[in-house]
Design an enzyme around this catalytic site. Structure first.
Site, PDB file in Angstrom:
ATOM      1  N   ILE A 250      49.456  31.257  27.419  1.00  0.00           N
ATOM      2  CA  ILE A 250      49.364  31.284  28.934  1.00  0.00           C
ATOM      3  C   ILE A 250      50.036  32.525  29.335  1.00  0.00           C
ATOM      4  CG2 ILE A 250      48.724  28.999  29.549  1.00  0.00           C
ATOM      5  CD1 ILE A 250      51.405  28.739  30.660  1.00  0.00           C
ATOM      6  N   HIS A 251      50.089  33.753  28.248  1.00  0.00           N
ATOM      7  CA  HIS A 251      50.822  34.948  28.488  1.00  0.00           C
ATOM      8  C   HIS A 251      50.969  35.392  29.636  1.00  0.00           C
ATOM      9  CE1 HIS A 251      49.779  35.753  24.386  1.00  0.00           C
ATOM     10  NE2 HIS A 251      48.641  35.569  24.590  1.00  0.00           N
ATOM     11  N   ASP A 252      50.081  35.580  30.857  1.00  0.00           N
ATOM     12  CA  ASP A 252      50.146  36.065  31.979  1.00  0.00           C
ATOM     13  C   ASP A 252      50.775  35.192  33.159  1.00  0.00           C
ATOM     14  OD1 ASP A 252      47.089  37.886  31.731  1.00  0.00           O
ATOM     15  OD2 ASP A 252      49.017  38.351  30.773  1.00  0.00           O
TER      16      ASP A 252
END
Ligand code: RIB
Ligand code: CA
Length: 321
Positions: A250-252
């Site tokens: 869920i990088h962002d």
């Protein structure tokens, strides 16, 4: 209250960042802009609006469409990760009556371009507006080129991107957002507005597995829970095939967490350079992070540590509240 502009290449994890940002009372999401990255900006823009519709958002932030092509390089996309529609192939899903579960959204876009909206809001909120780019930095760089005076009033840029003491995810050395438009990143670093980078070094520590998602949303069948299942399925299958784990990064969402829950993160000041010319290592982000090393004048803050479980629990506490 922090005034933010979220610049996205929606994108599965971009959609999760939008959901978290809109459920963070510490933040006023003044605008959400789109840029080519995971898929072409036409699709990123549609995906951004589809996400807001899926959430049933009552009061839309201003939404603007951004740049289709990087400053110099030809566009490279990541549809193999995010699905051909860029949003986990949710546009293929049908209801029991054969209608699209996620129809094309209402065109709720301002007439302004993303670049002009970024400049306009920088002028409206001098020394207050925080830019949160979670895709390639093309829009931000073009805004700096077009109106440096107003862009100097940006408070901070908190971006998802880079890979320092870990491999890249596009090439051995480069993370996607930097790789797509490395010249834009170098321009932003040279511009002088405070920059904080949230790289793969920390985003790869936060994995949303299918099991965890199921344990958090259970059999809930509200719109958001259904959207979370639908939008993450494709990327979870991709990681299952590639890494043997049915889960997705869920990088962002992490830059949003850094703004509202800074205690979950560890950061250091450093002098960051970007490789912009080598065919082999273009998009590589370089900084000497060894402790006690005399740094050249730092030009960025880099996030080097995260309380992964603490942040993941916070993510669910906020979006499922
Ligand atoms: O490398 C991960 C980044 O590239 C994320 O922002 C993802 O959405 C893609 O844009
Ligand atoms: Ca993104």
């Amino acid at each position: 209250m922090q005034h933010i502009l979220l610049d996205t290449d929606t994108g599965v994890d971009d959609a999760l960042a939008i959901i978290l940002a809109l459920n963070s009372p510490e933040l006023k999401v003044e605008a959400i802009t789109s840029v080519s990255g995971n898929v072409h900006v036409d699709l990123c823009t549609r995906n951004l609006l589809m996400t807001l519709e899926a959430l049933g958002v009552k009061e839309y932030p201003i939404c603007a469409k951004g740049e289709a092509h990087p400053l110099i390089k030809p566009l490279v996309t990541a549809a193999h990760v995010h699905g051909s529609d860029g949003l986990g192939d949710v546009t293929r899903l049908l209801t029991s009556t054969g209608a699209r579960r996620y129809p094309d959204p209402e065109p709720r876009l301002t007439a302004m371009s993303a670049v002009d909206l970024i400049i306009d809001l920088a002028g409206q909120y001098p020394d207050e507006l925080v830019l949160v780019p979670v895709g390639p930095l093309t829009n931000i760089a073009k805004a700096m080129i077009k109106d440096p005076t107003r862009m100097r009033r940006i408070r901070e840029i908190v971006l998802m991107g880079g890979a320092f003491e870990t491999y890249g995810n596009v090439t051995t050395t480069a993370e996607f957002n930097i790789f797509v438009d490395p010249q834009a990143v170098q321009l932003v670093l040279d511009f002088g507005v405070p920059v904080t980078m949230v790289p793969l070094d920390v985003t790869h520590q936060v994995v949303l597995t299918g099991k965890r998602l199921q344990s958090e949303i259970g059999q809930r069948n509200d719109r958001l829970s259904q959207f979370l299942r639908d939008v993450t399925h494709t990327t979870m299958e991709f990681h299952q095939d590639r890494e043997g784990v049915y889960g997705t990064y869920i990088h962002d969402a992490l830059p949003i967490g850094l703004l509202t829950q800074p205690d979950f993160f560890e950061t250091v000041e450093a002098f960051v350079q970007v490789e912009t010319s080598s065919d082999l290592t273009q998009g590589m982000t370089i900084a000497d992070l060894r402790p006690g090393r005399p740094h050249l004048k730092p030009n960025a803050r880099i996030c080097v540590g995260v309380n992964a479980e603490g942040f993941l629990q916070h993510f669910f506490n906020r979006i499922l509240q």
